[in-house]
Design an enzyme around this catalytic site. Structure first.
Site, mmCIF file in Angstrom:
data_model
loop_
_atom_site.group_PDB
_atom_site.id
_atom_site.type_symbol
_atom_site.label_atom_id
_atom_site.label_comp_id
_atom_site.label_asym_id
_atom_site.label_seq_id
_atom_site.Cartn_x
_atom_site.Cartn_y
_atom_site.Cartn_z
ATOM 1 N N LYS A 161 -11.785 -0.213 17.710
ATOM 2 C CA LYS A 161 -10.574 0.120 18.472
ATOM 3 C C LYS A 161 -10.692 -0.299 19.931
ATOM 4 O O LYS A 161 -9.738 -0.825 20.510
ATOM 5 C CB LYS A 161 -10.296 1.621 18.357
ATOM 6 C CG LYS A 161 -9.970 2.059 16.931
ATOM 7 C CD LYS A 161 -9.962 3.586 16.837
ATOM 8 C CE LYS A 161 -9.655 4.077 15.428
ATOM 9 N NZ LYS A 161 -9.966 5.532 15.304
ATOM 10 N N GLY B 161 -3.854 6.026 16.182
ATOM 11 C CA GLY B 161 -2.798 6.568 15.314
ATOM 12 C C GLY B 161 -1.431 6.598 15.962
ATOM 13 O O GLY B 161 -0.867 5.565 16.305
ATOM 14 N N ASP C 203 -16.297 2.745 14.233
ATOM 15 C CA ASP C 203 -14.836 2.864 14.195
ATOM 16 C C ASP C 203 -14.275 2.775 15.618
ATOM 17 O O ASP C 203 -13.342 2.020 15.893
ATOM 18 C CB ASP C 203 -14.467 4.205 13.540
ATOM 19 C CG ASP C 203 -12.983 4.504 13.628
ATOM 20 O OD1 ASP C 203 -12.219 3.960 12.817
ATOM 21 O OD2 ASP C 203 -12.588 5.273 14.527
ATOM 22 N N THR D 244 -1.805 7.398 1.816
ATOM 23 C CA THR D 244 -1.322 8.435 2.738
ATOM 24 C C THR D 244 -0.351 7.855 3.759
ATOM 25 O O THR D 244 0.731 8.411 3.989
ATOM 26 C CB THR D 244 -2.515 9.053 3.508
ATOM 27 O OG1 THR D 244 -3.559 9.294 2.577
ATOM 28 C CG2 THR D 244 -2.118 10.335 4.175
ATOM 29 N N GLY E 159 0.822 -1.204 0.000
ATOM 30 C CA GLY E 159 0.000 0.000 0.000
ATOM 31 C C GLY E 159 0.852 1.249 0.000
ATOM 32 O O GLY E 159 1.853 1.339 0.720
ATOM 33 N N GLY F 33 1.226 4.832 3.706
ATOM 34 C CA GLY F 33 2.388 4.210 3.035
ATOM 35 C C GLY F 33 3.411 5.257 2.631
ATOM 36 O O GLY F 33 4.619 5.089 2.860
#
EC number: 1.1.1.3
Lengths: 431, 431
Positions: free
Chosen positions: B205, B134, B201, B14, B11, B16
């Site tokens: 997580k 993140g 989402d 963004t 990939g 990658g």
């Protein structure tokens, strides 16, 4: 195949007792994480016959050799504190091939290099997560979780005593001496509070953090230190009015001017994440080129939080032992960068002074600042103190050297009766 | 002695591109940390001929076999996203003996067990720090830095889009639809915003975090989910008035009732550390038996913050490779604990309703609550809406089941015109 991980514990004070408690109460979980049980075999204490409020199935001894020369012992856990003879014990343990876990910021800040060299030579682990900010994970995040980053800044509230005192001063309008007396009564401050209120405790910790963050050795002697003893309730009131909070900050920056490491009280904007770190809590704010801004928050002292970090380090060493992976991450000071003298550091400044109450005074003072390239961002004049007017200024970004020159000039002016406070402003981006 | 660590990247979007950027720009520091250089050999993309704004000395390919079958490649870094075929690629890579680093929360939340079993069988590393929050270190802190602790609670703001929206609603008084439109225009929310605003989402997580925190597998299907679509400006205004902030919280608790994992909007006290986490920032608040309260704060999304976590994982795997220490820490789900049904969970609740404006109504409503053991902590009645009075109640701690029974009774009362909102209150210790 080995059947257990065996510990020799140095010290059985608050932290030592908490280490025993965690290793006992969470023994099942810990042995699952490690794969085999982790047991304490020997504990070194000063007095064998002292009454201890904890049950522990270990031999007590008063001699270090009993522990260092015991071939069963894999990890020596140092929670006795102090510099002498502790530092020698740590080095002897490493030389003897024992892994070492410590909570001792003094020894790491002062003798880090010698200790790491000994660990490297013996190919053993030396872990010290508990030495900075108690239970808050910060050493391992810097060495591992943020390893991808070039770290440009570490800014922390890493002394719980002074943060408790400043919080109390701000919330209750009390002065420095009253809150110090209260902190001493509560056991948050020591009888001789110099290490805390003078900024020296924070200085040791930021030296350790800066070394790891920038990959370059920073020792306690490289840290510029100012304490909070001169912070007054007036400064705290003005800070609030101007949208700031006063904190004792430990700051480390790495840029083209060199490494800049200092501890001093500072105004920080009330909306900054560090501004809402209250009481004895600690927090460390980190800027990296990839991650941007991060912050780590929690209890920076106390038996159980500190022991949380010590035992987590023990688990890490134990996992290394079971995988033959010790000395996987040792010293990460790969270069020796130069330092930025404090005179060259730049920030806005807050200045409070008493001036004669007559026309033209503000113009004269602004002129004196201007002559040293110090521009004023904001000015408050509203209070009379005896026959003087109180003037509060916040400057734009200025070098410490220029600021001091301007202050020197101004303090010699006949219309200036007193320079009451000069405090840096941090985390503020005045253009 | 090996000379390099070699990566195959899946990939080049963004994240990658940011991974390539960090590995290139910080190459010197990274090779010092690892001991040898870390290089990308091959990159799998969908289109070979696409114009890319980055210089990278690697072969591009469109076929996974080119990477998995390349004996030079040590680590496969998956940043292509999605579930199919990504999950199969990850498993194939592990079966082939490649270490895998991923940023893919969907795959980890849904197929964690199968993936860990494959990694364990091959004795390779599988790291996924970037899959949650993140750039914020959270997986490694839970697995290592806080390993000494029994974790009782994880409470996070782990969806940046909804936090941006709620911050905007609170600061600017805008309604849900306007801030959604703005978030979409800024690229913070997708054209179909369901995964974010519906809470799904965050649910993925928190399933990952709960599994690690409690050492017991929690899958996405075990998470109770409510989104923020029904949050109104009125609720936000009342929250402020009552000393609270509304956040979309992801909560995981482990106590004698079982594991309780949920995502829903909640009132939290304005003085709680999570209350000052604004805009797209994320934070995760953790309670452990030894460490007490800790919090980890930073950017939960974006190319560079996510790549910070990915590259830090790469460095960790590389350090394992150079020390023959791979598979040092794999799955930590050692038990399978039972779950606490959402009906049995307890908290105070905020309830806003419209009632007839006549005597005795409040008494009747309070009585209906009382009949279900729901006690009221505070009541506000001050606004008229058409011909009704608006009543705002905060209850004491109550089980979700009892609360629902009370709400059912009340909504059937002739004096009740509308139940506008029912929102949990968290991190509040009403006795």
């Amino acid at each position: 195949m080995r059947k257990t991980i065996t510990i020799g514990l140095l010290g059985m004070g608050t932290v030592g007792t908490s280490v025993v408690k965690i290793l006992t109460e969470n023994a099942n979980d810990i042995s699952q994480k490690v794969g085999i049980p982790v047991n304490i075999k020997k504990i070194m204490v000063r007095q064998l016959d002292k009454n201890r409020n904890i049950d522990v199935d270990a031999e007590f001894t008063t001699t270090i050799d009993d522990i260092i020369n015991d071939p069963d012992i894999d990890i020596i856990v140092e929670v006795m504190g102090g510099m002498n003879p502790t530092k020698d014990y740590i080095v002897q343990a490493l030389v003897a091939g024992k892994h070492v876990v410590t909570a001792n910021k003094d020894v790491v800040a002062k003798h880090g290099q010698e200790i790491f060299e000994a660990a490297d030579k013996s190919k053993v682990d030396f872990l010290f997560e508990a030495s900075v900010a108690g239970g808050i994970p910060i050493i391992r995040p810097l060495k591992q979780c943020l390893a991808a980053n070039k770290i440009s800044e570490v800014m922390g509230i890493i002394n719980g005593t002074t943060n408790y005192m400043l919080t109390k001063m701000a919330n209750e309008g009390l002065d420095f001496n009253s809150v110090l007396a209260e902190a001493q009564a509560k056991g948050y401050a020591e009888a001789d509070p110099t290490a805390d209120v003078g900024g020296f405790d924070a200085a040791r910790k930021i030296a350790i953090l800066a070394s790891i963050a920038f990959g370059s050795r920073v020792s306690i002697d490289d840290v510029y230190v100012e304490g909070i003893t001169t912070i007054s309730t007036e400064d705290i009131t003005y800070a609030k009015e101007l949208g700031y909070v006063i904190k004792l900050l430990a700051i480390a920056k790495d840029d083209e001017r060199g490494i800049d490491v200092r501890v001093h009280p500072a105004f920080i904007p009330a909306k900054h994440p560090l501004a809402s770190v209250h009481d004895v809590f600690n927090a460390i704010y980190i800027k990296g080129d990839a991650v941007g801004e991060t912050m780590f928050y929690g209890r920076g002292a106390g038996g159980m939080p500190t022991a949380s970090a010590v035992v987590s380090d023990i688990i890490d060493v134990a996992r290394n032992i079971t995988h033959n992976a010790n000395s996987r991450i040792l010293c990460t000071c790969f270069s020796q960068k130069s330092f930025c003298p404090v005179q060259n550091t730049e920030s806005p400044y807050y200045i409070r002074l008493l001036v004669a109450d007559k026309p033209g005074v503000l113009a004269a003072i602004a002129g004196a600042f201007g002559a040293q390239q110090v521009s004023l961002h904001s000015v408050i004049q509203k209070r009379k103190v005896n026959n003087s007017s109180e003037l509060v200024l916040i400057t734009y970004q200025v070098s410490d050297a220029n600021l001091r020159l301007a202050i020197n000039t101004i303090s010699g002016m006949s219309v200036v009766n007193k320079i009451s406070s000069v405090i840096r402003v941090e985390a503020e981006d005045f253009a």
